[in-house]
Structures are given as C-alpha cells and as structure tokens.
Design a protein around this motif. Structure first.
Motif, mmCIF file in Angstrom:
data_model
loop_
_atom_site.group_PDB
_atom_site.id
_atom_site.type_symbol
_atom_site.label_atom_id
_atom_site.label_comp_id
_atom_site.label_asym_id
_atom_site.label_seq_id
_atom_site.Cartn_x
_atom_site.Cartn_y
_atom_site.Cartn_z
ATOM 1 N N GLY A 237 1.029 -1.180 0.199
ATOM 2 C CA GLY A 237 0.188 0.148 -0.212
ATOM 3 C C GLY A 237 0.652 1.056 -0.571
ATOM 4 O O GLY A 237 -0.206 2.512 -0.059
ATOM 5 N N PRO B 125 -11.578 6.227 2.982
ATOM 6 C CA PRO B 125 -10.134 5.618 2.306
ATOM 7 C C PRO B 125 -9.381 5.618 1.212
ATOM 8 O O PRO B 125 -10.536 7.248 0.612
ATOM 9 C CB PRO B 125 -11.921 4.322 1.324
ATOM 10 C CG PRO B 125 -12.494 4.258 3.039
ATOM 11 C CD PRO B 125 -12.564 5.568 3.287
ATOM 12 N N TYR C 29 -7.942 5.401 -2.324
ATOM 13 C CA TYR C 29 -7.604 4.800 -3.711
ATOM 14 C C TYR C 29 -6.914 5.764 -4.562
ATOM 15 O O TYR C 29 -6.803 6.910 -5.506
ATOM 16 C CB TYR C 29 -8.258 4.098 -4.412
ATOM 17 C CG TYR C 29 -8.823 3.308 -3.283
ATOM 18 C CD1 TYR C 29 -9.138 1.557 -3.601
ATOM 19 C CD2 TYR C 29 -9.506 3.298 -2.335
ATOM 20 C CE1 TYR C 29 -9.552 0.198 -3.043
ATOM 21 C CE2 TYR C 29 -10.145 2.417 -1.597
ATOM 22 C CZ TYR C 29 -9.899 1.012 -2.082
ATOM 23 O OH TYR C 29 -10.700 0.449 -1.296
ATOM 24 N N THR D 66 -5.311 2.840 0.483
ATOM 25 C CA THR D 66 -6.521 1.600 1.014
ATOM 26 C C THR D 66 -5.909 0.439 0.214
ATOM 27 O O THR D 66 -5.860 0.326 -0.110
ATOM 28 C CB THR D 66 -7.631 2.022 1.065
ATOM 29 O OG1 THR D 66 -7.554 3.202 2.315
ATOM 30 C CG2 THR D 66 -8.320 1.343 1.932
ATOM 31 N N LEU E 186 -7.626 -4.023 -2.761
ATOM 32 C CA LEU E 186 -7.593 -4.118 -1.245
ATOM 33 C C LEU E 186 -5.798 -3.733 -0.566
ATOM 34 O O LEU E 186 -5.773 -4.498 -0.241
ATOM 35 C CB LEU E 186 -8.784 -4.175 -0.570
ATOM 36 C CG LEU E 186 -8.979 -3.643 1.200
ATOM 37 C CD1 LEU E 186 -9.332 -2.270 0.914
ATOM 38 C CD2 LEU E 186 -9.835 -3.974 1.731
ATOM 39 N N SER F 282 -4.021 -1.380 2.317
ATOM 40 C CA SER F 282 -4.143 -1.975 3.271
ATOM 41 C C SER F 282 -4.962 -0.899 4.044
ATOM 42 O O SER F 282 -6.241 -0.202 3.989
ATOM 43 C CB SER F 282 -2.732 -0.905 3.732
ATOM 44 O OG SER F 282 -2.612 0.230 3.699
ATOM 45 N N PRO F 283 -5.026 -1.332 5.781
ATOM 46 C CA PRO F 283 -6.916 -1.146 6.031
ATOM 47 C C PRO F 283 -7.314 0.782 6.203
ATOM 48 O O PRO F 283 -5.463 1.040 6.000
ATOM 49 C CB PRO F 283 -6.760 -1.952 7.814
ATOM 50 C CG PRO F 283 -5.470 -1.846 7.831
ATOM 51 C CD PRO F 283 -4.801 -2.298 6.334
ATOM 52 N N PRO F 284 -8.377 1.044 5.328
ATOM 53 C CA PRO F 284 -8.122 2.579 6.119
ATOM 54 C C PRO F 284 -7.665 3.592 7.777
ATOM 55 O O PRO F 284 -7.810 2.182 8.025
ATOM 56 C CB PRO F 284 -9.673 2.945 6.102
ATOM 57 C CG PRO F 284 -9.967 1.425 5.625
ATOM 58 C CD PRO F 284 -9.421 0.545 5.580
ATOM 59 N N ARG F 285 -7.397 4.722 7.093
ATOM 60 C CA ARG F 285 -6.847 4.318 8.692
ATOM 61 C C ARG F 285 -8.382 5.168 9.734
ATOM 62 O O ARG F 285 -9.450 5.674 8.661
ATOM 63 C CB ARG F 285 -5.580 5.631 8.979
ATOM 64 C CG ARG F 285 -3.903 4.920 8.907
ATOM 65 C CD ARG F 285 -3.120 5.909 8.153
ATOM 66 N NE ARG F 285 -3.588 6.414 6.914
ATOM 67 C CZ ARG F 285 -3.591 7.422 6.439
ATOM 68 N NH1 ARG F 285 -2.972 8.369 7.371
ATOM 69 N NH2 ARG F 285 -3.772 8.507 5.662
ATOM 70 N N ARG F 286 -8.702 5.305 10.374
ATOM 71 C CA ARG F 286 -8.841 5.800 11.489
ATOM 72 C C ARG F 286 -9.396 7.272 11.869
ATOM 73 O O ARG F 286 -7.950 7.356 12.110
ATOM 74 C CB ARG F 286 -10.637 5.286 11.687
ATOM 75 C CG ARG F 286 -10.859 4.420 11.478
ATOM 76 C CD ARG F 286 -11.960 4.407 10.886
ATOM 77 N NE ARG F 286 -12.599 3.879 9.727
ATOM 78 C CZ ARG F 286 -12.747 4.044 8.148
ATOM 79 N NH1 ARG F 286 -12.947 5.118 7.932
ATOM 80 N NH2 ARG F 286 -13.826 3.082 7.656
#
Length: 199
Positions: A137, A159, A161, A183, A193, A195-199
């Motif tokens: 990612g 997210p 991209y 992401t 996909l 990497s997980p989206p950051r929060r």
C-alpha cells in the motif's frame, strides 16, 4: 541513506513517466473507459456521496469521463488546486470541460469557487494520482508531496485509492518518512485493497 532513496525514486519516476508516454491514444482511451467502470463500482460499493478526485493529464490514467459522469449522478466531487505553500485547495467539479485551466505546475486544474484545504475532510473516498504503489500500500507520487501532506494531516482519513496503470503495481517501493500509504489501487483491470483505511 535518504539521499539514496531519493535517487532511487527519481530514477524510478523517470522510467514510469517514459512508460506512460509510450502508450498509444487507443490504449489510453481503452484504459480510461475500463477505469471509469471500475471507479463507478468502487464509489457504489462504498456508498460514497462525496469524493475527491483529480483531472488527469494526457499521460495519466483517464479520470475525466468518470468525474463528469459522477457529477451527473449527483455525487459531489472535489478537485485539487495546487498552492505555492505545498497545500491543496479544492473546487467542486462541474460536468463542463470549459471550467479547466492550467495550474501551478502546468497541470489541468478546475476553475470556480476555491474551498480551503480542510474541505476534503468531508469526503467519503479519495481518488489520487500516483507514479506507482507497492503491494503493502506504499504510494510513490511525482515528488512534490501534496497528497502525502494532505493525507498525513487529516484527522479522520477516508479510504484512499491511487489511480494507476496495471504495470505500476510493484512488489516494493523505496520509502521515506513522509510517504503515506493508500488503502488500495484502481487500475483499468482491477481494484485492489492493500491496507486498511486509517481512522
């Protein structure tokens, strides 16, 4: 060490830029058509009603038809406008190609009412340019740092991209401290996909 990484990135960017310039008009058109479908699917799958995107140059994967179609579907699309201080302002896209002018670096940018850098905090999805993305990612841009700075400063990042060609998904990219991961990627043939989206 950082110098070595910068040299490596510069050489890789030159190679990727050259590769893009070798594509024929027909290949670009086919890629843009396929990309529009993929981007539409991603927007629908995420239920995104407000997104950020960018106006592609002649050598970038084509985003303009996607932007026009999204606007016509009632999706709010923010387009970036470069500033000399390294930040991005934003303009709400229209479906009119006459609302485009040459920006700070000779890139196509929207004209219209300029919103400040924090306007992007409200989007459900960011679609950004890249030179390449690796399978972890990690994204490599074109060296000006606008999107790294934007993503890095967001409190709640949606997210993100990167929009690239298939050959620009690489196994590994040289990285520096300021580089921000994405992401996933959208190419003419796939949406990955990474990497997980950051929060």
């Amino acid at each position: 060490m950082a110098n070595d990484v910068e040299h490596e990135k510069r050489a890789l960017r030159a190679e990727l830029r050259e590769r893009r310039q070798l594509l024929s008009d027909a290949q670009r058109e086919d890629a843009a058509t396929a990309l529009t479908r993929r981007l539409d699917e991603l927007v629908d799958s995420l239920g995104a009603r407000s997104i950020s995107c960018f106006l592609s140059t002649t050598t970038e994967p084509g985003t303009r038809e996607f932007v026009r179609a999204a606007v016509r579907r009632g999706i709010r699309v923010l387009l970036p406008v470069t500033r000399s201080d390294g930040l991005l302002d934003w303009v709400v896209a229209t479906d009119d190609d006459d609302d485009i002018a040459e920006g700070l670096f000779g890139l196509p940018e929207p004209t219209g009412e300029v919103l400040g850098p924090i306007a992007v905090n409200d989007v459900d999805l960011m679609l950004i340019p890249a030179a390449a993305v690796d399978r972890s990612g990690m994204r490599m841009g074109w060296g000006r740092g606008y999107f790294d700075k934007t993503i890095g400063s967001m409190q709640k990042c949606p997210p993100v991209y990167a929009v690239i060609y298939d050959s620009e998904v690489l196994d590994f990219l040289p990285r520096e401290v300021h580089d921000q991961p994405v992401t996933g990627v959208v190419t003419p043939t796939q949406t990955l996909l990474l990497s997980p989206p950051r929060r």
